[in-house]
Design an enzyme around this catalytic site. Structure first.
Site, PDB file in Angstrom:
ATOM      1  N   ILE A  31       3.866  57.571   1.793  1.00 40.85           N
ATOM      2  CA  ILE A  31       2.816  58.076   1.660  1.00 40.85           C
ATOM      3  C   ILE A  31       3.631  58.953   3.257  1.00 40.85           C
ATOM      4  CG2 ILE A  31       1.332  56.799   3.138  1.00 40.85           C
ATOM      5  CD1 ILE A  31      -0.768  58.100   1.794  1.00 40.85           C
ATOM      6  N   ASN A  87      10.370  43.921   2.659  1.00 41.08           N
ATOM      7  CA  ASN A  87       9.645  43.292   3.831  1.00 41.08           C
ATOM      8  C   ASN A  87       8.909  42.198   3.246  1.00 41.08           C
ATOM      9  OD1 ASN A  87      10.886  45.712   5.756  1.00 41.08           O
ATOM     10  ND2 ASN A  87       9.283  47.005   4.920  1.00 41.08           N
ATOM     11  N   GLN A  94       6.414  42.930   6.331  1.00 35.24           N
ATOM     12  CA  GLN A  94       5.315  43.645   3.997  1.00 35.24           C
ATOM     13  C   GLN A  94       3.695  44.161   5.668  1.00 35.24           C
ATOM     14  OE1 GLN A  94       4.862  40.248   2.263  1.00 35.24           O
ATOM     15  NE2 GLN A  94       4.277  41.437   0.514  1.00 35.24           N
ATOM     16  N   HIS A 100       7.268  44.667  -3.196  1.00 41.34           N
ATOM     17  CA  HIS A 100       8.188  46.308  -3.576  1.00 41.34           C
ATOM     18  C   HIS A 100       9.250  46.403  -2.999  1.00 41.34           C
ATOM     19  CE1 HIS A 100       5.364  46.034   0.328  1.00 41.34           C
ATOM     20  NE2 HIS A 100       6.322  47.326   0.587  1.00 41.34           N
ATOM     21  N   HIS A 102      11.572  49.479  -1.198  1.00 44.19           N
ATOM     22  CA  HIS A 102      11.809  49.991  -0.383  1.00 44.19           C
ATOM     23  C   HIS A 102      13.433  51.000  -1.068  1.00 44.19           C
ATOM     24  CE1 HIS A 102       8.153  50.699   2.790  1.00 44.19           C
ATOM     25  NE2 HIS A 102       8.244  48.916   1.864  1.00 44.19           N
TER      26      HIS A 102
END
Ligand code: AMP
Ligand code: ZN
Length: 114
Positions: A31, A87, A94, A100, A102
């Site tokens: 986002i 992270n 994080q 997750h 990236h």
């Protein structure tokens, strides 16, 4: 209701710009992109962070990186390269506590990271 943002996105309780989905993983556009291409790949299973991985997550982690590989090809990042970031914890920066990866690309990255 789960408080985890990415779990809510996986359940489609919160909309996201999905770029890939299968039984075990979801990938979507970040986002707040930090590069021309910035996507996030998450396991559908909630795992807090890389620090919480166990042996049972071995195949799942392999799958996540194959998805990164495939998305990089789809977005034509493979010839020039790209960066993957995970992270972990407070010092790792994080902010969403659901593991997750990236995938960033489309510009020259710098090193060391901040
Ligand atoms: P991290 O700081 O490694 O935990 O990364 C969390 C990432 O999630 C950041 O890059 C955020 O921009 C991204 N993010 C937060 N909320 C959303 C959302 N609703 N949709 C897509 N990406 C998000
Ligand atoms: Zn979660």
């Amino acid at each position: 209701m789960t408080p985890c943002l990415f779990c809510r996105m996986i359940k489609k309780e919160i909309p996201s710009r999905i770029v890939y989905e299968d039984d075990d993983a979801l990938a979507f556009e970040d986002i707040n992109p930090q590069a021309p291409v910035h996507m996030i790949v998450v396991p559908k299973k909630h795992i807090d962070s890389l620090s919480s991985l166990t042996q049972t997550d071995k195949d799942l982690m392999g799958s996540l990186f194959l998805i990164v590989n495939s998305l990089a090809k789809t977005r034509n990042l493979t010839p020039t390269g790209f960066r993957t970031v995970i992270n972990t914890g407070p010092d790792g920066g994080q902010t969403v506590h659901h593991l997750h990866v990236h995938l960033l690309g489309g510009r020259q990255m710098t090193w060391p990271p901040g």
